[in-house]
Design an enzyme around this catalytic site. Structure first.
Site: not given
Length: 296
Positions: A82, A113
Site C-alpha cells: 500500500e 514458520e
C-alpha cells in the site's frame, strides 16, 4: 511454551462464546478490541524509535523490510504494497516478506514458520545491507522464521525491530527495538488474527505513515507523492492540488497535466508561479519537502 503465552490463554469473558447471541458476540469483541489502543499507547516510545530507524534507512537509500509468518506476514505484505500508490514509493523501498513466499498470502504455509534458516535465506536473497531496517512481526514473539531473519539482519548490522504481543517475548532479545503489544487473550482462544493482528496492523500503519512524513512525502496532511494509477486517484490528486493552493478545478487539472501527474510539483508550480523545471530543482534542493521548497 505455548501455555505461558498470553496470546494463547483462554479469555475468561468468552468461556461461553458458543452460547452467546450474535449481538452479544459482537459487543464482546468490540469491548475486547478497546484494549488494542491502550496496548499501543504504552509502546509509543518504542514505536517512535522504530520509525526513526525507518527514516534513517530511507535517507541512506536503504529499505524498510517487514518479515513475518501467517497472519503477521500477511499484514506486513499488506502495509508494504500500500506504500506504492499512497506515497509513490518503488516496490523495493518497503517490502513485505512472508514465510513460504507470496503463495502463503492465500494458502496456509504454517510449517515454513518453524525454519529459522529460511528467514535468514529470504533476507539474503534481497541482498540485505546495513542501510536497511528489518521489522520482525510475530504475535507469539517466538516464531523461528522471524528470529532467524532478525539474527541475520543483526549480523549484517541492519537496524532491527520486533513486534510481538507477549511480554518478555523471546524475539525481543534479537531486536534493537522491541515493541510488545499486550492485547491480552483473544475472544477466540489462540486466534491472533483478532486483537493481536489488529494491533500489529495499526503499528505498521503508524511506522510507515510517520516515516513517509519524515522524508517529505506529505505536505500539510495531504499525500503529495501518490501515484494516480486510476481515475479515483487522479481525482484525489486534483482535489489535493485545489485544497492546498486554493485554485479551481480547471486550474488544478491543467497543472496536474503540466506537472506530468506529480502533485507536489504542481503545488510548487502554482504557489511559486514557476516552471516545471524550476519546481523540480526547488524540490530537489529541499530534499523533496514541499514546505521547504516553498520557503526558499
Amino acid at each position: 511454551m505455548l501455555e505461558k503465552l498470553t496470546t494463547e490463554a483462554r479469555n475468561q469473558h468468552t468461556m461461553h462464546l458458543d452460547e452467546m447471541t450474535t449481538l452479544d458476540i459482537l459487543r464482546t469483541m468490540n469491548k475486547e478490541d478497546q484494549q488494542v489502543l491502550t496496548a499501543i499507547k504504552e509502546q509509543l516510545p518504542q514505536i517512535e524509535k522504530a520509525t526513526k530507524y525507518a527514516i534513517e534507512s530511507f535517507n541512506k537509500n536503504g529499505r524498510l523490510i517487514y518479515v513475518g509468518a501467517g497472519t503477521s506476514g500477511r499484514l506486513g505484505v499488506l502495509d508494504a504494497v500500500e506504500c506504492v500508490p499512497t506515497f509513490g514509493t518503488s516496490p523495493e523501498m518497503v517490502q513485505g516478506i512472508i514465510a513460504g513466499g507470496m503463495k502463503a498470502l492465500y494458502e496456509a504455509a504454517e510449517g515454513a514458520e518453524d525454519d529459522p534458516e529460511l528467514g535468514a535465506n529470504d533476507l539474503k536473497s534481497i541482498q540485505l545491507s546495513e542501510n536497511d531496517t528489518v521489522i520482525g512481526i510475530a504475535a507469539s514473539g517466538r516464531t523461528p522464521y522471524v528470529i532467524g531473519a532478525l539474527q541475520y539482519a543483526n549480523s549484517k548490522k541492519a537496524s532491527t525491530v520486533s513486534i510481538s504481543c507477549n511480554k518478555d517475548a523471546v524475539m525481543s532479545q534479537y531486536a534493537s527495538v522491541a515493541i510488545e503489544l499486550l492485547t491480552g487473550s483473544e475472544v477466540l482462544t489462540g486466534s491472533t488474527r483478532l486483537k493481536a493482528g489488529t494491533s500489529q496492523k495499526m503499528v505498521l500503519n503508524m511506522i510507515s505513515t510517520a516515516s513517509m512524513v519524515g522524508i517529505g512525502k506529505v505536505y500539510q496532511n495531504f499525500m503529495v507523492d501518490l501515484k494516480p494509477t486510476n481515475e479515483k486517484l487522479e481525482e484525489r490528486s486534483k482535489r489535493n492540488i485545489m485544497e492546498v493552493t486554493g485554485v479551481d478545478y480547471e486550474t488544478a487539472a491543467s497543472y496536474f497535466e503540466k506537472s506530468k501527474h506529480q502533485v507536489k510539483i504542481a503545488i510548487v508550480m502554482i504557489l511559486l508561479q514557476c516552471s516545471y523545471e524550476d519546481a523540480i530543482n526547488k524540490l530537489k534542493n529541499s530534499d523533496g519537502f514541499v514546505r521547504r521548497a516553498l520557503a526558499k
